[in-house]
Design a protein around this motif. Structure first.
Motif, mmCIF file in Angstrom:
data_model
loop_
_atom_site.group_PDB
_atom_site.id
_atom_site.type_symbol
_atom_site.label_atom_id
_atom_site.label_comp_id
_atom_site.label_asym_id
_atom_site.label_seq_id
_atom_site.Cartn_x
_atom_site.Cartn_y
_atom_site.Cartn_z
ATOM 1 N N VAL A 125 -1.359 0.530 -2.071
ATOM 2 C CA VAL A 125 -1.443 -0.796 -1.441
ATOM 3 C C VAL A 125 -2.566 -1.642 -2.065
ATOM 4 O O VAL A 125 -2.345 -2.768 -2.476
ATOM 5 C CB VAL A 125 -1.600 -0.674 0.089
ATOM 6 C CG1 VAL A 125 -1.988 -2.019 0.690
ATOM 7 C CG2 VAL A 125 -0.296 -0.187 0.712
ATOM 8 N N MET A 170 5.183 -2.453 -10.813
ATOM 9 C CA MET A 170 3.734 -2.638 -10.954
ATOM 10 C C MET A 170 3.342 -2.669 -12.426
ATOM 11 O O MET A 170 2.503 -3.480 -12.845
ATOM 12 C CB MET A 170 2.979 -1.514 -10.231
ATOM 13 C CG MET A 170 2.999 -1.624 -8.718
ATOM 14 S SD MET A 170 2.166 -0.237 -7.908
ATOM 15 C CE MET A 170 0.478 -0.556 -8.385
ATOM 16 N N ILE A 220 6.450 4.710 -1.763
ATOM 17 C CA ILE A 220 6.221 4.660 -3.216
ATOM 18 C C ILE A 220 7.454 5.222 -3.907
ATOM 19 O O ILE A 220 7.904 6.328 -3.591
ATOM 20 C CB ILE A 220 4.989 5.511 -3.570
ATOM 21 C CG1 ILE A 220 3.753 4.974 -2.834
ATOM 22 C CG2 ILE A 220 4.751 5.521 -5.075
ATOM 23 C CD1 ILE A 220 2.618 5.972 -2.794
ATOM 24 N N ASP A 252 -3.294 -6.346 -8.328
ATOM 25 C CA ASP A 252 -2.391 -7.037 -9.263
ATOM 26 C C ASP A 252 -2.171 -8.488 -8.828
ATOM 27 O O ASP A 252 -2.164 -9.401 -9.658
ATOM 28 C CB ASP A 252 -1.036 -6.319 -9.323
ATOM 29 C CG ASP A 252 -1.094 -5.045 -10.157
ATOM 30 O OD1 ASP A 252 -2.115 -4.830 -10.826
ATOM 31 O OD2 ASP A 252 -0.110 -4.288 -10.113
ATOM 32 N N LEU A 305 6.762 1.581 -8.902
ATOM 33 C CA LEU A 305 5.720 1.811 -9.909
ATOM 34 C C LEU A 305 6.077 1.104 -11.222
ATOM 35 O O LEU A 305 5.201 0.579 -11.914
ATOM 36 C CB LEU A 305 5.545 3.310 -10.144
ATOM 37 C CG LEU A 305 4.943 4.090 -8.966
ATOM 38 C CD1 LEU A 305 4.861 5.581 -9.308
ATOM 39 C CD2 LEU A 305 3.567 3.560 -8.598
ATOM 40 N N THR A 321 4.864 -6.558 -5.225
ATOM 41 C CA THR A 321 5.307 -5.192 -4.932
ATOM 42 C C THR A 321 4.867 -4.812 -3.512
ATOM 43 O O THR A 321 3.684 -4.881 -3.198
ATOM 44 C CB THR A 321 4.680 -4.199 -5.933
ATOM 45 O OG1 THR A 321 4.898 -4.694 -7.255
ATOM 46 C CG2 THR A 321 5.321 -2.836 -5.811
ATOM 47 N N THR A 370 0.143 5.751 -0.007
ATOM 48 C CA THR A 370 0.108 4.305 0.193
ATOM 49 C C THR A 370 -1.313 3.768 0.301
ATOM 50 O O THR A 370 -1.577 2.620 -0.050
ATOM 51 C CB THR A 370 0.887 3.914 1.465
ATOM 52 O OG1 THR A 370 0.342 4.629 2.565
ATOM 53 C CG2 THR A 370 2.366 4.222 1.314
ATOM 54 N N ILE A 389 4.374 -2.067 -0.808
ATOM 55 C CA ILE A 389 4.237 -0.640 -0.543
ATOM 56 C C ILE A 389 3.525 -0.486 0.800
ATOM 57 O O ILE A 389 2.513 -1.134 1.046
ATOM 58 C CB ILE A 389 3.433 0.072 -1.652
ATOM 59 C CG1 ILE A 389 4.239 0.060 -2.962
ATOM 60 C CG2 ILE A 389 3.088 1.503 -1.256
ATOM 61 C CD1 ILE A 389 3.498 0.652 -4.148
ATOM 62 N N GLY A 390 4.068 0.337 1.665
ATOM 63 C CA GLY A 390 3.451 0.531 2.978
ATOM 64 C C GLY A 390 4.165 1.630 3.723
ATOM 65 O O GLY A 390 4.955 2.389 3.139
ATOM 66 N N ASP A 391 3.915 1.710 5.001
ATOM 67 C CA ASP A 391 4.511 2.771 5.813
ATOM 68 C C ASP A 391 6.038 2.738 5.772
ATOM 69 O O ASP A 391 6.695 3.772 5.762
ATOM 70 C CB ASP A 391 4.036 2.644 7.260
ATOM 71 C CG ASP A 391 2.543 2.947 7.374
ATOM 72 O OD1 ASP A 391 2.027 3.594 6.436
ATOM 73 O OD2 ASP A 391 1.924 2.513 8.345
ATOM 74 N N ALA A 395 7.706 1.084 3.390
ATOM 75 C CA ALA A 395 8.124 0.829 2.014
ATOM 76 C C ALA A 395 7.487 1.883 1.133
ATOM 77 O O ALA A 395 6.399 1.685 0.601
ATOM 78 C CB ALA A 395 7.712 -0.590 1.582
#
Lengths: 180, 175
Positions: free
Chosen positions: A23, B23, B15, A29, B20, B7, A19, B9-11, B13
């Motif tokens: 991130v 993205m 990957i 993006d 991807l 998108t 992450t 993405i985190g702790d 959420a």
């Protein structure tokens, strides 16, 4: 959505695909998307009339350049409408010289007007013949969605014919450009 | 073109292949949008001295160039060429004057009937021409002037430091 600044990322053999990497990639993006969405100056409408036409005498003559657009207009954004004529000839009786007038009509609202009576007066006592070249006018509008728009010519008289000159290389142009 | 979607993405959420993929779609969305966006001014030139045409062919062929610029473009772009000047002076009033914008020897627009005799200056001129059919590569845009007042007549576009003759080429986005 709060957009964070673009961050240069370097990925090598030892970089963890976690992450901490993805991130900032998604933030980058978002950052690029912000500029892509806000690009200004795109001509979303380019309409042309490419033939000379006489318009019958009347109090107003609606010359439809386009009856609407399917182009995507961003709500509440501002667009610049610009109209350009190659040249025109108006004949106005001596008894009625309050016109002619040119108007934009956007969304049934009259948003701009200009007129000219002092150019190339051929006969100052009889019918007044006016020829005017390469006339342009612009007006800013705020988008509420899709607009119908027309060029309206009003002679303010029951006088003779109005001629708008246009051809393939010198068309009447109407453009709509995103500005804000 | 699928819509851009934020998108997350985190702790909490992680990957995933789905994220991807999103993205990748977002990158495509941005690329498409930026490709269609205007590129702005491609070329600009100003001339600060009088430019004189003695072209009395009337038709303006071959055209006498008053000002010219070269520019590069890709295909399928909206290209706007704009000419502006203080006005046009003539030594003899012609029946017709031909003031035209060309791109690569092909007339793209222009006509003019407001001019003045001798030293006075007629009304300013600002005219744009639009084209969407240029091929990818270098092109030349120019403004040309002629009249049919006969041999010996001159047609002058006044130019000076405070009233330059200008020619501008813009990319207004994808056609």
């Amino acid at each position: 959505m709060t957009i964070k600044q673009y961050k240069q990322l370097t990925i090598g053999y030892s970089t963890e695909l976690d992450t901490d990497l993805f991130v900032p990639m998604t933030n980058n993006d978002d950052y690029i998307n912000q500029f892509a969405e806000n690009a200004k100056g795109h001509l979303v409408v380019l309409d042309k009339i490419e033939e000379t036409k006489d318009y019958a005498p009347n109090s107003s003559m609606y010359v439809t350049v386009s009856s609407g657009t399917t182009a995507h207009l961003y709500p509440d954004d501002k667009y610049l409408l610009t109209l350009q004529l190659r040249d025109f000839t108006l004949s106005v009786p001596a008894s009625s010289r309050s016109g002619p007038q040119f108007w934009f009509i956007v969304n049934d609202m009259w948003v701009s007007m200009w007129y000219s009576m002092d150019d190339n007066v051929v006969d100052a006592t009889g019918p007044l013949t006016i020829t005017k070249s390469i006339t342009a006018a612009s007006i800013g509008i705020t988008s509420e969605g899709e607009y119908p728009y027309n060029l309206v010519i009003e002679t303010g008289t029951s006088g003779p014919t109005t001629t708008l000159y246009a051809d393939f290389v010198s068309p009447i142009n109407l453009t709509m450009e995103r500005i804000v | 073109m699928a819509d851009y979607k934020k998108t997350y993405i985190g702790d909490k959420a992680p990957i995933t292949q789905e994220k991807l993929s999103q993205m990748a779609q977002n990158d495509q969305y941005n690329a498409d949008l930026l490709t269609s966006a205007p590129r702005g001014i491609l070329a600009w030139k100003k001339v600060t001295s009088n430019q004189v045409s003695t072209d009395t062919t009337g038709s303006g062929v071959p055209p006498t160039q008053i000002i010219a610029v070269t520019f590069n473009t890709e295909e399928s772009r909206i290209i706007r060429v704009t000419f502006s000047c203080r006005g046009i002076q003539t030594s003899v009033i012609p029946n017709s004057m031909y003031a035209k914008i060309y791109v690569d020897d092909f007339q793209r627009g222009g006509w003019y009937k407001d001019w003045q005799l001798g030293g006075s200056t007629s009304k300013g001129l600002w005219v744009s021409s639009y084209t969407t059919d240029l091929a990818s590569g270098p092109h030349t845009a120019f403004f040309a002037l002629s009249g049919n007042a006969g041999a010996g007549a001159t047609y002058t576009v006044p130019g000076g430091a405070t009233y330059p003759i200008q020619l501008l080429v813009e990319d207004c986005g994808s056609a």
